[in-house]
Scaffold this motif. Structure first.
Motif: not given
Length: 167
Positions: A67-71, A91-96
């Motif tokens: 639910g959080e805007a990631a990219a 940054p908190a959503f990298r490597r996904l």
């Protein structure tokens, strides 16, 4: 368009939103804060060329993780081509795998608009972006308008949009 996929303990939802969507705008601001300082020694305080506006944007893709805007990433119409712009993963959503997935969404959006090729520009001080595009099959091309080939910053790419393999 909404597409939901689940990764281990994380739900990823994809949306097409407007250029003005505040979640996408916040991610673009975070991109500017992270990437902009890399170019200050070269460009000073001047605005980078070729910034999209709401008038030339065809598609904005937004990835939401739990639910959080990631990219986000944008497909922009230039006079003679479609271009990927403003691809950024928080940054908190990298490597996904979000950057690669955004590219795939934008490539499909370009195909849906009848494009047979897609272009993008990045800067020479973004080695991770350059490596991503090379890994994803983008080929280096000459610097194209509206970018300045003499500034020594722009690194431009092109990708053939052959239909995806059926399987």
């Amino acid at each position: 368009m909404t597409d939901t996929r689940t990764t281990p303990a994380r739900s990823i939802t994809w949306e097409e939103v407007s250029w003005e969507d505040p979640r996408a705008a916040a991610l673009r601001e975070a991109m500017d804060a992270e990437v902009g300082p890399r170019y200050v020694p070269i460009r000073g305080a001047s605005t980078p060329p070729g910034r999209p506006t709401g008038d030339d944007v065809e598609t904005v893709v937004l990835a939401l993780v739990d639910g959080e805007a990631a990219a986000t990433g944008t497909l922009r119409l230039l006079p003679e081509r479609l271009e990927v712009k403003r691809l950024f993963v928080g940054p908190a959503f990298r490597r996904l795998g979000l950057a690669r997935a955004i590219l795939a969404h934008l490539e499909n959006a370009a195909r849906a608009r009848g494009a047979h090729e897609l272009f993008l520009q990045t800067g020479n001080r973004q080695p991770d972006a350059i490596a991503l595009y090379e890994r994803e099959g983008w080929e280096h091309v000459e610097v194209f308008a509206p970018y300045d080939p003499s500034d020594g910053i722009s690194v431009c790419f092109r990708k053939d949009l052959a239909p995806p393999a059926e399987g």
